[in-house]
Motif scaffolding. Structure first.
Motif, PDB file in Angstrom:
ATOM      1  N   ARG A  53       0.837  -1.210   0.000  1.00 41.12           N
ATOM      2  CA  ARG A  53       0.000   0.000   0.000  1.00 41.12           C
ATOM      3  C   ARG A  53       0.869   1.256   0.000  1.00 41.12           C
ATOM      4  N   TRP A  54       1.968   1.244   0.745  1.00 39.96           N
ATOM      5  CA  TRP A  54       2.856   2.392   0.782  1.00 39.96           C
ATOM      6  C   TRP A  54       3.486   2.625  -0.587  1.00 39.96           C
ATOM      7  N   THR A  55       3.926   1.555  -1.267  1.00 43.41           N
ATOM      8  CA  THR A  55       4.524   1.753  -2.593  1.00 43.41           C
ATOM      9  C   THR A  55       3.485   2.253  -3.591  1.00 43.41           C
ATOM     10  N   ASP A  56       2.232   1.808  -3.452  1.00 43.73           N
ATOM     11  CA  ASP A  56       1.160   2.343  -4.300  1.00 43.73           C
ATOM     12  C   ASP A  56       0.988   3.843  -4.062  1.00 43.73           C
ATOM     13  N   TRP A  57       0.914   4.230  -2.774  1.00 47.74           N
ATOM     14  CA  TRP A  57       0.765   5.641  -2.420  1.00 47.74           C
ATOM     15  C   TRP A  57       1.949   6.455  -2.937  1.00 47.74           C
ATOM     16  N   ARG A  58       3.148   5.931  -2.774  1.00 40.51           N
ATOM     17  CA  ARG A  58       4.352   6.632  -3.222  1.00 40.51           C
ATOM     18  C   ARG A  58       4.327   6.867  -4.722  1.00 40.51           C
ATOM     19  N   PHE A  59       3.899   5.861  -5.485  1.00 40.36           N
ATOM     20  CA  PHE A  59       3.804   6.003  -6.933  1.00 40.36           C
ATOM     21  C   PHE A  59       2.760   7.053  -7.305  1.00 40.36           C
ATOM     22  N   GLU A  60       1.589   6.995  -6.662  1.00 44.11           N
ATOM     23  CA  GLU A  60       0.524   7.940  -6.990  1.00 44.11           C
ATOM     24  C   GLU A  60       0.915   9.370  -6.653  1.00 44.11           C
ATOM     25  N   THR A  61       1.554   9.578  -5.512  1.00 43.99           N
ATOM     26  CA  THR A  61       1.954  10.936  -5.150  1.00 43.99           C
ATOM     27  C   THR A  61       3.134  11.416  -5.988  1.00 43.99           C
ATOM     28  N   ALA A  62       3.969  10.505  -6.437  1.00 45.57           N
ATOM     29  CA  ALA A  62       5.084  10.913  -7.303  1.00 45.57           C
ATOM     30  C   ALA A  62       4.539  11.499  -8.595  1.00 45.57           C
ATOM     31  N   ALA A  63       3.533  10.864  -9.149  1.00 42.73           N
ATOM     32  CA  ALA A  63       2.947  11.346 -10.403  1.00 42.73           C
ATOM     33  C   ALA A  63       2.156  12.631 -10.177  1.00 42.73           C
ATOM     34  N   ASP A  64       1.402  12.696  -9.085  1.00 42.48           N
ATOM     35  CA  ASP A  64       0.532  13.846  -8.835  1.00 42.48           C
ATOM     36  C   ASP A  64       1.284  15.073  -8.338  1.00 42.48           C
ATOM     37  N   GLN A  65       2.240  14.875  -7.462  1.00 39.26           N
ATOM     38  CA  GLN A  65       2.891  16.004  -6.800  1.00 39.26           C
ATOM     39  C   GLN A  65       4.280  16.303  -7.337  1.00 39.26           C
ATOM     40  N   GLY A  66       4.784  15.482  -8.223  1.00 36.75           N
ATOM     41  CA  GLY A  66       6.104  15.733  -8.792  1.00 36.75           C
ATOM     42  C   GLY A  66       7.239  15.610  -7.797  1.00 36.75           C
TER      43      GLY A  66
END
Length: 106
Positions: A53-66
């Protein structure tokens, strides 16, 4: 153990590596070897799910927040999933530049 003994041979501390003999290189132990019984060697199901779940969140925030390169986050997420679900150990999956036999996944 085999890696340590190989190192000892390379540094001329012992003549041969007894862990490389054919009789030693047999099958891996059964899954029911006193561990937690579900086939997971080191990661409990709870830890595995939290880490994924953390790696999913990290990927999503990397794309969204740069915050980081999304390709790096995707690579890391894929690597964690391989280790979490395959039962492979990192030495079986990752490349080691100093060891020609450890060329990683292809």
């Amino acid at each position: 153990m085999r890696a340590l003994l190989t190192w000892c041979v390379g540094h001329e501390l012992i003549a041969t590596n007894p862990a490389k003999k054919e009789s030693v290189l047999g099958d891996l132990p059964d899954e029911d070897d006193g561990r937690d019984g579900d086939g997971q060697q080191f990661w409990t199901p709870t830890f595995r799910d939290q880490f994924l779940r953390w790696t999913d969140w990290r990927f999503e925030t990397a794309a969204d927040q740069g915050r980081m390169d999304p390709a790096v986050a995707a690579h890391d997420r894929a690597l964690v999933a391989v280790l979490a679900f395959s039962g492979a150990q990192d030495a079986e999956v990752l490349r080691e530049p100093r060891d020609a036999r450890r060329n990683g996944l292809t």
